[in-house]
Design a protein around this motif. Structure first.
Motif, PDB file in Angstrom:
ATOM      1  N   LEU A  49       0.773  -1.175  -0.055  1.00 58.76           N
ATOM      2  CA  LEU A  49      -0.064   0.026   0.197  1.00 58.76           C
ATOM      3  C   LEU A  49       0.911   1.143   0.071  1.00 58.76           C
ATOM      4  O   LEU A  49       0.476   2.150  -0.724  1.00 58.76           O
ATOM      5  CB  LEU A  49      -1.101   0.051   1.070  1.00 58.76           C
ATOM      6  CG  LEU A  49      -2.331  -0.938   1.175  1.00 58.76           C
ATOM      7  CD1 LEU A  49      -3.032  -0.808   2.210  1.00 58.76           C
ATOM      8  CD2 LEU A  49      -3.156  -0.355   0.088  1.00 58.76           C
ATOM      9  N   VAL A  62       1.897   2.271  -3.422  1.00 56.94           N
ATOM     10  CA  VAL A  62       0.754   2.798  -4.298  1.00 56.94           C
ATOM     11  C   VAL A  62       0.503   4.382  -3.883  1.00 56.94           C
ATOM     12  O   VAL A  62       0.313   5.265  -4.558  1.00 56.94           O
ATOM     13  CB  VAL A  62      -0.452   2.029  -4.245  1.00 56.94           C
ATOM     14  CG1 VAL A  62      -1.409   2.682  -4.932  1.00 56.94           C
ATOM     15  CG2 VAL A  62      -0.098   0.496  -4.777  1.00 56.94           C
ATOM     16  N   ASN A  70       2.165   6.395  -1.655  1.00 63.77           N
ATOM     17  CA  ASN A  70       3.494   7.371  -1.520  1.00 63.77           C
ATOM     18  C   ASN A  70       3.347   8.547  -2.370  1.00 63.77           C
ATOM     19  O   ASN A  70       3.343   8.276  -3.514  1.00 63.77           O
ATOM     20  CB  ASN A  70       4.578   6.786  -1.320  1.00 63.77           C
ATOM     21  CG  ASN A  70       5.253   6.659   0.322  1.00 63.77           C
ATOM     22  OD1 ASN A  70       5.312   7.830   0.947  1.00 63.77           O
ATOM     23  ND2 ASN A  70       5.896   5.698   0.725  1.00 63.77           N
ATOM     24  N   LYS A  71       3.721   9.641  -1.952  1.00 64.65           N
ATOM     25  CA  LYS A  71       3.958  10.847  -2.821  1.00 64.65           C
ATOM     26  C   LYS A  71       5.166  10.694  -3.735  1.00 64.65           C
ATOM     27  O   LYS A  71       5.305  10.947  -4.608  1.00 64.65           O
ATOM     28  CB  LYS A  71       3.824  12.145  -2.063  1.00 64.65           C
ATOM     29  CG  LYS A  71       2.442  12.880  -1.929  1.00 64.65           C
ATOM     30  CD  LYS A  71       2.314  14.081  -1.725  1.00 64.65           C
ATOM     31  CE  LYS A  71       1.132  14.517  -0.698  1.00 64.65           C
ATOM     32  NZ  LYS A  71       1.228  15.559   0.184  1.00 64.65           N
ATOM     33  N   GLN A 129       6.559  15.525  -8.861  1.00 58.50           N
ATOM     34  CA  GLN A 129       5.057  15.609  -8.929  1.00 58.50           C
ATOM     35  C   GLN A 129       4.510  15.309  -7.621  1.00 58.50           C
ATOM     36  O   GLN A 129       4.526  14.235  -7.248  1.00 58.50           O
ATOM     37  CB  GLN A 129       4.776  15.032 -10.309  1.00 58.50           C
ATOM     38  CG  GLN A 129       5.659  15.443 -11.525  1.00 58.50           C
ATOM     39  CD  GLN A 129       7.022  14.947 -11.380  1.00 58.50           C
ATOM     40  OE1 GLN A 129       7.322  14.085 -10.484  1.00 58.50           O
ATOM     41  NE2 GLN A 129       7.742  15.191 -12.421  1.00 58.50           N
ATOM     42  N   TRP A 157       1.052  13.756  -5.785  1.00 62.32           N
ATOM     43  CA  TRP A 157      -0.091  12.857  -5.987  1.00 62.32           C
ATOM     44  C   TRP A 157      -1.292  13.468  -6.108  1.00 62.32           C
ATOM     45  O   TRP A 157      -1.701  13.972  -5.484  1.00 62.32           O
ATOM     46  CB  TRP A 157      -0.098  12.068  -4.704  1.00 62.32           C
ATOM     47  CG  TRP A 157      -0.577  10.481  -4.911  1.00 62.32           C
ATOM     48  CD1 TRP A 157       0.550   9.541  -4.736  1.00 62.32           C
ATOM     49  CD2 TRP A 157      -1.746  10.029  -4.976  1.00 62.32           C
ATOM     50  NE1 TRP A 157      -0.090   8.416  -4.822  1.00 62.32           N
ATOM     51  CE2 TRP A 157      -1.619   8.665  -5.036  1.00 62.32           C
ATOM     52  CE3 TRP A 157      -3.016  10.531  -5.217  1.00 62.32           C
ATOM     53  CZ2 TRP A 157      -2.884   7.906  -5.126  1.00 62.32           C
ATOM     54  CZ3 TRP A 157      -4.043   9.764  -5.304  1.00 62.32           C
ATOM     55  CH2 TRP A 157      -3.923   8.142  -5.261  1.00 62.32           C
ATOM     56  N   ARG A 158      -1.813  13.604  -7.537  1.00 54.52           N
ATOM     57  CA  ARG A 158      -2.993  14.170  -7.625  1.00 54.52           C
ATOM     58  C   ARG A 158      -4.260  13.112  -7.946  1.00 54.52           C
ATOM     59  O   ARG A 158      -3.938  12.356  -8.828  1.00 54.52           O
ATOM     60  CB  ARG A 158      -3.144  15.005  -8.901  1.00 54.52           C
ATOM     61  CG  ARG A 158      -2.586  16.480  -8.700  1.00 54.52           C
ATOM     62  CD  ARG A 158      -2.569  17.243  -9.958  1.00 54.52           C
ATOM     63  NE  ARG A 158      -1.672  16.615 -10.820  1.00 54.52           N
ATOM     64  CZ  ARG A 158      -1.631  16.654 -12.217  1.00 54.52           C
ATOM     65  NH1 ARG A 158      -2.514  17.671 -12.587  1.00 54.52           N
ATOM     66  NH2 ARG A 158      -0.726  16.305 -13.062  1.00 54.52           N
ATOM     67  N   ARG A 183      -7.631  11.821  -8.949  1.00 55.35           N
ATOM     68  CA  ARG A 183      -8.806  12.302  -9.769  1.00 55.35           C
ATOM     69  C   ARG A 183      -9.730  11.531  -9.529  1.00 55.35           C
ATOM     70  O   ARG A 183      -9.637  10.057  -9.332  1.00 55.35           O
ATOM     71  CB  ARG A 183      -8.160  11.662 -11.235  1.00 55.35           C
ATOM     72  CG  ARG A 183      -8.306  12.986 -12.177  1.00 55.35           C
ATOM     73  CD  ARG A 183      -7.513  14.090 -11.831  1.00 55.35           C
ATOM     74  NE  ARG A 183      -6.034  13.933 -11.760  1.00 55.35           N
ATOM     75  CZ  ARG A 183      -5.534  13.516 -12.809  1.00 55.35           C
ATOM     76  NH1 ARG A 183      -5.952  13.606 -14.019  1.00 55.35           N
ATOM     77  NH2 ARG A 183      -4.000  13.308 -12.821  1.00 55.35           N
ATOM     78  N   GLN A 218     -11.033   8.231 -11.879  1.00 49.83           N
ATOM     79  CA  GLN A 218     -10.006   7.066 -12.213  1.00 49.83           C
ATOM     80  C   GLN A 218      -9.893   6.587 -10.624  1.00 49.83           C
ATOM     81  O   GLN A 218      -9.402   5.476 -10.665  1.00 49.83           O
ATOM     82  CB  GLN A 218      -8.484   7.796 -12.521  1.00 49.83           C
ATOM     83  CG  GLN A 218      -8.557   8.265 -13.743  1.00 49.83           C
ATOM     84  CD  GLN A 218      -7.551   9.380 -14.260  1.00 49.83           C
ATOM     85  OE1 GLN A 218      -6.645   9.744 -13.332  1.00 49.83           O
ATOM     86  NE2 GLN A 218      -7.157   9.443 -15.418  1.00 49.83           N
ATOM     87  N   GLY A 237     -10.440   2.928 -10.305  1.00 48.14           N
ATOM     88  CA  GLY A 237      -9.340   1.859  -9.734  1.00 48.14           C
ATOM     89  C   GLY A 237      -9.592   1.029  -8.421  1.00 48.14           C
ATOM     90  O   GLY A 237      -9.624  -0.100  -8.520  1.00 48.14           O
ATOM     91  N   PHE A 238     -10.212   1.811  -7.571  1.00 47.57           N
ATOM     92  CA  PHE A 238     -10.702   1.116  -6.342  1.00 47.57           C
ATOM     93  C   PHE A 238     -11.777  -0.123  -6.591  1.00 47.57           C
ATOM     94  O   PHE A 238     -11.554  -1.089  -5.988  1.00 47.57           O
ATOM     95  CB  PHE A 238     -11.061   2.054  -5.289  1.00 47.57           C
ATOM     96  CG  PHE A 238     -10.010   2.543  -4.363  1.00 47.57           C
ATOM     97  CD1 PHE A 238      -9.514   1.893  -3.462  1.00 47.57           C
ATOM     98  CD2 PHE A 238      -9.697   3.808  -4.595  1.00 47.57           C
ATOM     99  CE1 PHE A 238      -8.238   2.487  -2.620  1.00 47.57           C
ATOM    100  CE2 PHE A 238      -8.487   4.384  -3.779  1.00 47.57           C
ATOM    101  CZ  PHE A 238      -7.819   3.543  -2.932  1.00 47.57           C
ATOM    102  N   ALA A 261     -12.370  -1.611  -9.379  1.00 47.41           N
ATOM    103  CA  ALA A 261     -11.643  -2.553  -9.974  1.00 47.41           C
ATOM    104  C   ALA A 261     -10.728  -3.531  -9.172  1.00 47.41           C
ATOM    105  O   ALA A 261     -10.837  -4.754  -9.370  1.00 47.41           O
ATOM    106  CB  ALA A 261     -10.816  -2.085 -11.362  1.00 47.41           C
ATOM    107  N   ALA A 262     -10.017  -2.873  -8.405  1.00 49.46           N
ATOM    108  CA  ALA A 262      -9.116  -3.661  -7.641  1.00 49.46           C
ATOM    109  C   ALA A 262      -9.826  -4.503  -6.577  1.00 49.46           C
ATOM    110  O   ALA A 262      -9.740  -5.682  -6.170  1.00 49.46           O
ATOM    111  CB  ALA A 262      -8.063  -2.845  -6.624  1.00 49.46           C
TER     112      ALA A 262
END
Lengths: 170, 101
Positions: A18, A21, A23-24, A81, A83-84, A86, A89, A93-94, A96-97
């Motif tokens: 986790l 996934v 971490n900034k 950059q 962590w933006r 969206r 998305q 993503g959540f 689907a996972a």
């Protein structure tokens, strides 16, 4: 005892996965990946795959994560950059996972993976077994792997060569 | 009391799902690549668990090959990312949209 070790190692690897996934910072992600791989190597030891645990640490922790860190430093993106998140998305993503996890878990639990207790394996013969298998049953795959590594090496050299006429080096 | 096969398969599924989530939600190519590696390792965990609980060691040999392929794959993939960065000065997938429309 085994149960406690399993819970600790799996909690470590899940938390660090986790961390990769969420971490900034890319460097922190790479470090979390390293810890996650260490946890999985511990699980391999628990499954009596000592040689594979050793290889996992050597190849993944030693080579792959180090290569990632080299590339991160080369591209100089540390702390770059943010962590933006969206909404669309992220939710997609959540969902689907979660679907993937539920499906696999239903298959695993409802399907009742009846395997009984693990078969006792002789520890000392493990390396000999690998060598024997690799040079008899899996001889052709070993040759193909060697060829694949050669192709990958040549491919990397060709890709990373500066294109002719690409201008002055940066 | 050793943990059951179900526990290992569930853990491997959870790790795979986390890697999948990362591939879907992250925008940085390098992090996406790390999540791909995570999915690969989750699959190897399932293979090792199955081969241990079924008494065969063929799964272990497969994992050996998977690790070899993963090493080659990482080398090629990172070379591609570096080449991409040289061409476009970014690794954010949002900005790599040449094929869009």
């Amino acid at each position: 005892m085994d149960q406690v070790a399993f819970i600790c190692l799996s909690a470590l690897s899940l938390a660090c996965a986790l961390g990769v996934v969420l971490n900034k910072n890319v460097v922190n992600s790479a470090m979390c990946l390293l810890l996650c791989l260490a946890g999985i190597a511990g699980l391999f030891v628990q499954l009596h795959a000592y040689f594979l645990a050793f290889i996992l640490v050597l190849v993944y922790a030693g080579a792959v994560v180090a290569l990632f860190l080299f590339i991160i430093m080369l591209l100089d993106m540390q702390g770059g950059q943010p962590w933006r998140f969206r909404a669309l998305q992220g939710i997609g993503g959540f969902v689907a996972a979660a679907l993937l996890l539920t499906g696999l878990d239903l298959l695993a639990v409802r399907g009742r993976l009846a395997a009984g207790p693990p078969v006792a394996s002789s520890v000392g013969s493990s390396l000999k077994f690998y060598a024997y298998q690799l040079f008899t049953t899996y001889l052709l795959p070993v040759e193909v792997m060697g060829f694949l590594l050669l192709i990958a090496m040549v491919g990397v050299i060709v890709i990373s060569r500066r294109a002719p006429g690409a201008g002055e080096p940066r | 009391m050793t943990p059951s096969l179900d526990a290992f398969v569930l853990l491997s599924a959870a790790l795979f799902a986390i890697g999948f989530l990362g591939v879907l939600v992250r925008r940085n190519t390098l992090v996406i690549y790390m999540c791909l590696e995570l999915m690969l390792v989750a699959a190897t965990l399932a293979l090792v668990a199955f081969s241990r609980f079924n008494g065969t060691e063929d799964g272990d040999v497969f994992v050996f090959f998977i690790l070899t392929v993963a090493a080659a794959e990482v080398a090629v993939g990172l070379a591609i990312i570096v080449a991409l960065f040289r061409a476009r000065q970014t690794v954010q997938v949002d900005r790599l949209d040449s094929l869009r429309h």
